[in-house]
Design an enzyme around this catalytic site. Structure first.
Site, short mmCIF file in Angstrom:
data_model
loop_
_atom_site.label_atom_id
_atom_site.label_comp_id
_atom_site.label_asym_id
_atom_site.label_seq_id
_atom_site.Cartn_x
_atom_site.Cartn_y
_atom_site.Cartn_z
N ASP A 97 5.35 -25.70 118.82
CA ASP A 97 4.56 -24.90 117.89
C ASP A 97 5.00 -25.29 116.48
O ASP A 97 6.18 -25.21 116.15
CB ASP A 97 4.82 -23.40 118.16
CG ASP A 97 3.59 -22.56 117.92
OD1 ASP A 97 2.93 -22.77 116.88
OD2 ASP A 97 3.30 -21.69 118.75
N ASP A 193 0.11 -23.78 114.00
CA ASP A 193 -0.15 -22.39 113.65
C ASP A 193 -0.97 -22.29 112.36
O ASP A 193 -0.65 -22.95 111.37
CB ASP A 193 1.22 -21.70 113.44
CG ASP A 193 1.13 -20.19 113.39
OD1 ASP A 193 0.70 -19.59 114.38
OD2 ASP A 193 1.50 -19.62 112.35
N GLU A 235 -4.72 -24.17 115.21
CA GLU A 235 -5.23 -22.80 115.36
C GLU A 235 -6.13 -22.53 114.15
O GLU A 235 -5.65 -22.45 113.03
CB GLU A 235 -4.07 -21.81 115.40
CG GLU A 235 -4.54 -20.39 115.69
CD GLU A 235 -3.56 -19.31 115.23
OE1 GLU A 235 -3.64 -18.19 115.75
OE2 GLU A 235 -2.73 -19.59 114.34
N HIS A 310 -0.81 -15.44 123.23
CA HIS A 310 0.18 -14.40 122.92
C HIS A 310 -0.29 -13.40 121.86
O HIS A 310 0.42 -12.43 121.58
CB HIS A 310 1.47 -15.08 122.44
CG HIS A 310 1.27 -15.80 121.13
ND1 HIS A 310 0.45 -16.91 121.01
CD2 HIS A 310 1.73 -15.55 119.89
CE1 HIS A 310 0.44 -17.30 119.75
NE2 HIS A 310 1.21 -16.50 119.05
N ASP A 311 -1.43 -13.64 121.25
CA ASP A 311 -1.97 -12.71 120.24
C ASP A 311 -3.10 -11.85 120.80
O ASP A 311 -3.61 -10.97 120.10
CB ASP A 311 -2.55 -13.49 119.05
CG ASP A 311 -1.50 -14.22 118.24
OD1 ASP A 311 -0.33 -13.77 118.21
OD2 ASP A 311 -1.85 -15.25 117.62
#
Ligand code: TEU
Ligand code: CA
Length: 534
Positions: A97, A193, A235, A310-311
């Site tokens: 990440d 990210d 993302e 995960h969000d």
């Protein structure tokens, strides 16, 4: 030429919640290593590892204080090297990440920047004498006053996540050097990210898709990714197909693909915050997926495919049927998604049908910073406690972050001590051991879909075509020059009718009995299959 990542399925690990090897209640790298055999059995090609870098954990590792160190709670660099090696032995790559829109306020750069306004690091961040109206995604102003230097710094997330100033070439070079440090270790790529925010123009109120974004990504590609077949996935919450093409068109030399979130937008009311959730609008889902499938032709770009991360809340809890058709609706969502064109991503626990968590009404179990800020703001705005907890139970990020359920022993085999977030009380029925023991479980549907993607080129090459059906049925064709595949899914708790003149040649995958004919077919709730047809 095909890239490895076009035939790959990626598995996302949220390290705090995957497997605890040393009984401190927090997942760690040795825990992941212990479970590599399980992931090999599932068949995935790569792990997207949510951040494991050194961090004060204000946002569970998305606030990094040293990019080249591992957070103590996860292990150290020798554990990381061991993970890379052990994963490679099983044909699994590690996607790191990359969080470079911001650092932690405890990163050495920011500490120096704050202490010494004349240091080169000062300009690695974004300082202004006066704040403007920009708001943080986690609530409140995006500007934080710093007493020492009497200026405000920008933080689009928490105030412990100061934004980096990508206009500074020396900062950009530091980021590229850090990326090369990881590339040299043999990683398989990066998940980037909020990458659409690095080109921001804060004085103009522009946070995403800023004017220099693509220049930076091209420069990054030249400095780091060039000539290495790495998977890079950005993302990008606001991406349209046109924007996604700018990133992922092979001629542009930027990224392999981006995560687009248009379908995720269907989880809440239009132009409302995510907390105002709503039920699934199947016709709109069909329209969105079809648009992306058709527009991101492999010559012009590439799609990523996902329901969970995960969000996000667990898809079965918001769009599936948790009670009566948990596994069957899980298989329906998997079959629908994994036979589209693009690279599928599975979020830990999705493959066994994990569900949202029944959070206590007093909010005492909430850890997530976004959720905690929301609760405080909603209370201040005078919202009813019942409405707030309802939103939390439906969409809080903590729903996806409860410990992975490995077996029916206490703490679900995740740890022997009380974990940092509680284990879902359903762990005795929903766990890996049970899923592995049942040849008809959701796990084996995922396993079959992953294998299919590796073996069958049509998943990459075949054209996509949506079929006209009743509103709750999602049916599409994948067509090559000589073959046609039909994917047919009932996204509802009711029977649906479907009819077609195609004849069935072969069953590719199903969550039910294969029909004899497609003429005047009755679909049972959540029926899903892929058939080769003529
Ligand atoms: O998420 C970006 C982001 O915009 C999210 O905050 C998203 O809007 C929200 O979670 C939806 O509920 C990334 C990471 O995936 C997230 O975990 C981080 O908190 C965030 O960036 C900051 O790094
Ligand atoms: Ca641990």
């Amino acid at each position: 030429m095909k890239h490895w990542w076009q035939k790959a399925t990626i598995y996302q690990i949220y390290p705090k919640s995957f497997k605890d090897s040393n009984d401190d209640g927090i997942g760690d790298l040795q825990g992941i290593i212990e479970k590599l055999d399980y992931l090999e059995e599932l068949g995935i090609s790569a792990i997207w590892l949510s951040p494991v870098y050194q961090s004060p954990m204000d946002d569970n590792g998305y606030d990094i204080s040293d990019y080249e160190k591992i957070a103590e709670c996860f292990g150290d660099m020798s554990d990381m090297d061991e993970l890379l090696l052990e994963a490679k032995r099983r044909g699994i790559r590690i996607i790191m990440d990359l969080v470079v829109n911001h650092t932690s306020d405890e990163h050495a750069w920011f500490v120096t920047a704050k202490e010494n306004p004349n240091s080169p690091e000062r300009d690695f961040y974004i300082w202004r004498d006066q704040p403007n109206a920009l708001e943080s995604i986690f609530g409140g102003s995006a500007w934080q006053y710093d007493e020492t230097s009497q200026q405000y710094y920008l933080h689009l997330f928490s105030k412990k996540q100061p934004d980096l100033n990508w206009e500074n070439p020396a900062l950009r070079q530091k980021v590229y050097d850090m990326m090369n440090f990881w590339i040299d270790k043999g990683i398989g790529g990066f998940r980037m990210d909020v990458i659409d925010m690095i080109g921001k123009a804060p004085d103009k109120g522009i946070t995403t898709n800023g004017p220099k974004l693509h220049d930076y990504l091209k420069e990054m590609h030249q400095a780091t990714l060039k000539d290495k077949d790495l998977l890079t996935v950005g993302e990008t919450w606001g991406a349209t197909p046109a924007i996604a093409k700018a990133y992922s068109n092979p001629d542009n030399h930027e990224l392999s693909m981006v995560f687009q979130f248009e379908h995720i937008g269907l989880q809440h009311l239009d132009n409302h915050p995510k907390w105002d959730f709503t039920s699934l609008d199947v016709p709109r889902l069909k329209a969105i997926f079809s648009k992306w499938q058709i527009e991101l032709d492999p010559t012009e770009g590439w799609n990523s495919l996902f329901w969970n991360n995960h969000d996000l809340p667990r898809v079965l809890s918001i769009w599936g049927n948790e009670m009566t058709y948990r596994e069957k609706s899980g298989k329906a969502f998997a079959i629908l998604l994994h036979l589209l064109r693009g690279t599928p991503y599975i979020y830990q626990g999705e493959e066994i049908g994990m569900l949202n968590y029944p959070f206590k009404a007093d909010f005492s179990e909430i850890e997530d910073i976004e959720s905690r800020n929301f609760i405080a703001e909603a209370r201040q705005a005078g919202k009813q406690e019942e409405t707030i907890i309802e939103s939390i139970r439906k969409v809080s990020r903590d729903n996806a972050r409860t410990p992975m359920q490995w077996d029916d022993s206490p703490q679900a085999g995740f740890s022997t001590t009380k974990p940092w977030l509680p284990v879902n009380p359903n762990y005795q029925t929903i766990n890996v051991a049970k899923a592995l023991a049942d040849k008809n479980s959701l796990f084996y549907t995922y396993q079959a879909l992953i294998k299919l993607r590796k073996e069958e080129d049509w998943l990459v090459d075949a054209d996509y075509e949506l079929l006209e059906t009743s509103s709750k049925v999602f049916a599409y064709l994948r067509k090559t020059t000589d073959k046609t595949y039909l994917v047919l899914v009932n996204l509802s708790d009711e029977t649906q009718s479907f009819t077609s003149n195609y004849t069935i040649k072969d069953t590719i995958i199903t969550n039910t009995k294969t029909p004899q004919t497609l003429e005047n077919l009755t679909l049972e709730p959540w029926d899903a299959f892929c058939l080769e047809v003529d």
